[in-house]
Design an enzyme around this catalytic site. Structure first.
Site, mmCIF file in Angstrom:
data_model
loop_
_atom_site.group_PDB
_atom_site.id
_atom_site.type_symbol
_atom_site.label_atom_id
_atom_site.label_comp_id
_atom_site.label_asym_id
_atom_site.label_seq_id
_atom_site.Cartn_x
_atom_site.Cartn_y
_atom_site.Cartn_z
ATOM 1 N N HIS A 154 -15.318 2.342 -9.443
ATOM 2 C CA HIS A 154 -14.845 0.931 -8.927
ATOM 3 C C HIS A 154 -13.597 0.612 -9.204
ATOM 4 C CE1 HIS A 154 -19.347 0.701 -8.102
ATOM 5 N NE2 HIS A 154 -19.290 1.455 -9.002
ATOM 6 N N SER A 275 15.599 1.713 -3.936
ATOM 7 C CA SER A 275 15.743 0.536 -2.927
ATOM 8 C C SER A 275 17.058 0.314 -2.583
ATOM 9 C CB SER A 275 14.922 -0.691 -3.467
ATOM 10 O OG SER A 275 15.371 -1.796 -2.993
ATOM 11 N N LYS A 281 14.522 -0.773 -8.724
ATOM 12 C CA LYS A 281 13.451 0.265 -8.155
ATOM 13 C C LYS A 281 13.402 1.704 -8.029
ATOM 14 C CE LYS A 281 10.096 -1.394 -6.318
ATOM 15 N NZ LYS A 281 9.749 -2.057 -5.153
ATOM 16 N N GLU A 288 3.342 8.363 -0.996
ATOM 17 C CA GLU A 288 3.220 7.160 0.138
ATOM 18 C C GLU A 288 3.028 7.941 1.588
ATOM 19 O OE1 GLU A 288 5.032 3.168 -0.359
ATOM 20 O OE2 GLU A 288 5.917 4.207 -1.985
#
Ligand code: ARG
Length: 459
Positions: A154, A275, A281, A288
């Site tokens: 969880h 980025s 970043k 992804e």
């Protein structure tokens, strides 16, 4: 003029051509189309349906056509599909002899053959890419057996585990994926050629011979089923979807763990992205995108399932729409496997941070329960007792390790001084020796078994 012009008094409308022609996509199958055609003419000659000289000429002409396609000399634009393009080219080169190639064959069985030959080849490539991936999983597991990770359920702290135990979870997922793929191969590897359009043929062909030439394990048993069937693609896409789901879950963990909130891993610069606006970043775009492409592969599976569900037997042109989803899925899963294998090798594990997190969250709670169970307390009662200890600790701002023995004993007389070493983090990981557990011996056995699977499966 098209090859079927006999019955038609008009040329096909350009819009209908544009709409129905598929050569731009299915030309990818040229190699398999030619391989199938060669076997087909050899079978026709062996059965005395065409002369041996004709067969030899057709075979060498087909080989030449293949070379010319590979040199970019043959233009597929304006051709209906790969089958027609190659047949037309053959007729252009060989005239009347070329006109014999389509004897006892239809594009309906031909397209199924081409697809099966294509999938068969791709399955072998994919199996070996999965092997490479599994090897890296084992390598990293072995190197990180003693690194402790807070195991989550969880997404809450559950129990500490070895990083190897986590990584090997993916080994077994991929092992099942390979089993599914090999099972799919069995049905892909059945030759459809020779059922012709729907009914079979009155010509004395030898389907087993063609199948043998093409190295199939057998032939399909019903002509109607054969030209109606796309199960083999659906099964392949089913495998692909499940495997992508696995890769996507691994990617999700990579995304989470590389975020500063977790900081469990660091992706090397060469495998990360930046980025365009925020200079600080460092993003996990590779993971992804694997996650993102999973949706595309599911889409392919759903698209074909939906295409097939309402079709009356047997072949229908709708089925032509099977190719793009299939080709795209094959390319996506291959690149995803390759890139994720490399990504794993380019990740630094932050063992310190993992350990720090693993220490949190009363990680030894279940171990305390098992301690009491070993002393004869029933599981439920032990669970209750430890629950009360946790609640006490939260109230007092304490942890298991800074409770005094007396405090423990206030909850149960079964606690003894040995309790200290039972709540040690490493101990809690290493003592889970039940089969399949994260314990030392159990993990070693698992790694040995995983290696054995890798060595023996390709026999
Ligand atoms: N291009 C077609 C396909 O991919 C080949 C089979 C066409 N058969 C037919 N009778 N029109 O499905």
């Amino acid at each position: 003029m098209s090859l079927w012009a006999g019955r038609f008094k008009e040329e096909m409308h350009p819009l209908v051509k544009e709409f129905t022609y598929s050569a731009a996509i299915d030309k990818k199958l040229y190699k398999f189309d030619i391989e199938g055609s060669i076997a087909h003419v050899q079978m026709l000659a062996k059965c005395g349906i065409i002369a041996n000289e004709d067969s030899e000429r057709l075979v060498s002409s087909l080989k030449k056509i293949q070379e010319d396609i590979e040199k970019g000399k043959i233009d597929f634009s304006g051709k209906e599909d790969v089958h027609m393009a190659i047949e037309e080219e053959l007729i252009k080169r060989e005239g009347k002899i070329g006109e014999k190639i389509h004897t006892a064959r239809s594009r309906n069985d031909q397209v199924a053959l081409d697809e099966k030959l294509y999938i068969r080849e791709e399955i072998n490539k994919i199996l070996s890419l999965i092997d490479d991936f599994q090897k890296v999983l084992i390598k990293i597991s072995e190197a990180n057996k003693d690194v402790v990770l807070p195991g989550y359920t969880h997404l809450q702290y559950a129990q500490p585990i070895s990083v190897a135990q986590y990584l090997l979870a993916y080994f077994w997922m991929l092992q099942r994926d390979k089993e599914r793929l090999k099972d799919c191969y069995k049905r892909v590897n059945i030759c459809p050629l020779g059922v012709a359009a729907i009914a079979g043929t009155s010509l004395p062909i030898d389907r087993e011979y063609t199948a043998k030439l093409l190295d199939f394990s057998g032939i399909t048993e019903n002509s109607v089923d054969t030209v109606s069937d796309r199960d083999y693609i659906i099964e392949f896409l089913n495998f692909a979807s499940i495997m992508m789901m696995h890769l996507s879950r691994l990617s999700e963990d990579i995304v989470l763990w590389s975020s500063p909130c977790f900081n469990f891993i660091e992706i090397r610069d060469s495998f990360a992205t930046g980025s365009s606006i925020m200079p600080q970043k460092k993003n996990p775009d590779v993971a992804e995108l694997v996650r993102g492409k999973t949706g595309k592969v599911y889409g392919a599976l759903i698209s074909l399932l939906v295409t097939m569900k309402g079709l009356p037997l047997s072949y229908n042109r709708d089925m032509q729409e099977d190719k793009l989803p299939l080709f795209q899925s094959v390319e996506e899963i291959k690149i995803c496997l390759r890139v994720l294998t490399k990504l794993l090798e380019n990740i630094k594990i932050n063992a310190e941070k993992m350990r720090k997190e693993a220490e949190k969250g009363f990680f030894a709670a279940t171990d305390l329960v098992e301690y009491l169970v070993k002393k004869g307390v029933t599981f439920r009662s032990a669970h209750r007792t430890v629950g009360q200890i946790v609640s006490y600790c939260i109230e007092k701002g304490k942890t298991f390790s800074n409770l005094t023995l007396q405090e423990y004993r206030n909850f149960s007389p079964f606690f003894e001084p040995d309790i200290r070493k039972k709540i040690n983090l490493d101990f809690c990981v290493k003592n889970k020796e039940s089969k399949g557990g994260t314990g030392t011996k159990s993990l070693e056995y698992q790694i040995k078994l995983a290696k054995k699977y890798l060595e023996t499966q390709n026999e």
